[in-house]
Design a protein around this motif. Sequence first.
Motif, short mmCIF file in Angstrom:
data_model
loop_
_atom_site.label_atom_id
_atom_site.label_comp_id
_atom_site.label_asym_id
_atom_site.label_seq_id
_atom_site.Cartn_x
_atom_site.Cartn_y
_atom_site.Cartn_z
N ARG A 1 -50.78 -1.56 23.73
CA ARG A 1 -49.58 -2.34 24.03
C ARG A 1 -49.82 -3.33 25.17
O ARG A 1 -50.44 -3.00 26.17
N SER A 2 -49.30 -4.55 24.99
CA SER A 2 -49.33 -5.54 26.06
C SER A 2 -48.36 -5.11 27.15
O SER A 2 -47.57 -4.17 26.98
N LEU A 3 -48.39 -5.80 28.29
CA LEU A 3 -47.44 -5.47 29.36
C LEU A 3 -46.01 -5.66 28.90
O LEU A 3 -45.13 -4.83 29.18
N ASP A 4 -45.74 -6.74 28.18
CA ASP A 4 -44.39 -6.95 27.66
C ASP A 4 -43.97 -5.80 26.75
O ASP A 4 -42.85 -5.28 26.85
N GLU A 5 -44.87 -5.40 25.87
CA GLU A 5 -44.56 -4.32 24.93
C GLU A 5 -44.40 -2.99 25.66
O GLU A 5 -43.53 -2.18 25.30
N GLU A 6 -45.22 -2.75 26.67
CA GLU A 6 -45.13 -1.49 27.41
C GLU A 6 -43.82 -1.40 28.20
O GLU A 6 -43.20 -0.33 28.26
N ILE A 7 -43.40 -2.50 28.79
CA ILE A 7 -42.13 -2.51 29.52
C ILE A 7 -40.98 -2.19 28.58
O ILE A 7 -40.10 -1.37 28.88
N ALA A 8 -40.98 -2.82 27.41
CA ALA A 8 -39.93 -2.54 26.42
C ALA A 8 -40.00 -1.09 25.94
O ALA A 8 -38.97 -0.43 25.75
N PHE A 9 -41.21 -0.60 25.74
CA PHE A 9 -41.40 0.78 25.28
C PHE A 9 -40.84 1.77 26.30
O PHE A 9 -40.16 2.74 25.93
N GLN A 10 -41.11 1.54 27.57
CA GLN A 10 -40.62 2.45 28.60
C GLN A 10 -39.10 2.46 28.64
O GLN A 10 -38.47 3.52 28.74
N ARG A 11 -38.49 1.29 28.56
CA ARG A 11 -37.03 1.23 28.63
C ARG A 11 -36.37 1.85 27.40
O ARG A 11 -35.23 2.30 27.47
N ALA A 12 -37.09 1.90 26.29
CA ALA A 12 -36.55 2.51 25.07
C ALA A 12 -36.88 4.00 24.98
O ALA A 12 -36.40 4.68 24.07
N SER A 13 -37.68 4.51 25.91
CA SER A 13 -38.22 5.87 25.76
C SER A 13 -37.16 6.96 25.87
O SER A 13 -37.30 8.03 25.27
N LEU A 14 -36.10 6.73 26.64
CA LEU A 14 -35.05 7.74 26.72
C LEU A 14 -34.40 7.96 25.36
O LEU A 14 -34.25 9.10 24.90
N ALA A 15 -34.03 6.87 24.73
CA ALA A 15 -33.38 6.97 23.41
C ALA A 15 -34.34 7.54 22.37
O ALA A 15 -33.92 8.25 21.44
N GLN A 16 -35.62 7.25 22.52
CA GLN A 16 -36.61 7.71 21.54
C GLN A 16 -37.10 9.12 21.83
O GLN A 16 -37.83 9.71 21.03
#
Length: 335
Positions: free
Chosen positions: A245-260
């Motif tokens: 994951r790119s930095l942009d993708e990782e930032i989005a992934f972290q913010r979505a991790s609670l719901a996921q």
Amino acid sequence: MTPGEERAIAIVGAGAVGLVAGVRLASAGRSVRFFVRSREAAHAIERDGVRLEDPGSGELVRARATATLGLGHGAGATSSIVLLCVRSCDTELVAPAIGTAFPRVPVACVQNHVVNEATLAKHVSRVLGVVWRQTCTRVAPNAVVTLGRGRVVVGAYPEGGGEDVDALACDFRAAGFDVGVSPRIVDDKWLKLCINLMSTPNALVRPRDHVTQAFVETKARLLEEARAVLAAAGIAARSCDGRDRSLDEEIAFQRASLAQGTSARRLPVYNQIWAALRDRRAVEADEYHRVILELGKRHGIPTPLNAHVLQMLERARDEGLGPECLRADQLLEPG
């Protein structure tokens, strides 16, 4: 026996990463010799071999390997490749001895940080870089716990390829790793350094807070600061093949991790910061944050969260608080 199976692989350091690499490579038919500074580790490896356990799959792997105490002159001259698996803070100390012990043998830095290859290049003629993407925990001098097979990226330092890069990639593939070959390994190393910033909250925050907004927001903001700093400095941090994951993708992934439902640790496998705090050893992660702070200062980019997280890490280390000692909101907000 294939040509790959005849390769002799020297591993300098028997920490968690070195042990995983050693078990997997030896199981794939490579001849593995560890060079260690602990007499206890040398005796354990010589007597019992090396062992890996995966609590996720239940896999248990044992493999034979040999071990040598210290680095003597020409000790590894017959090795095909050297894997340097010591902590980054020890590279400068061990680099001259590696140049003496392994003349004309390529050396691959299987380490975090972005400075090890340059340090090693002062003492050896051929340096490779390896990005290691697998959390693992040493549980005994010759035993390690990890999850899955992991991913590695290999490349010549600072860029390019070669037969030795291809051969090492072949070794790791034979051992079951997901392998990428990078034409510019420094870019992959910078990306991994940024990802490693999240290891500090992973190690410091108590487990029940891993499912809080403050926890995931801390990790996302650490990456946002790093992204801004590297952009200002003109430093590329990217995956060689787009599979990380790119930095942009990782930032989005972290913010979505609670719901996921992916923000919490599910199994007892811990990163190197966690283990260092537990054992009251030196913590190399402080240098990751310092790199971001120094670049931010140089280019006028504020990095308040990295500064605060570094301060809390140093406090936990200096006061012997151990891992998992803080609430998530203590990292996200000062005070």
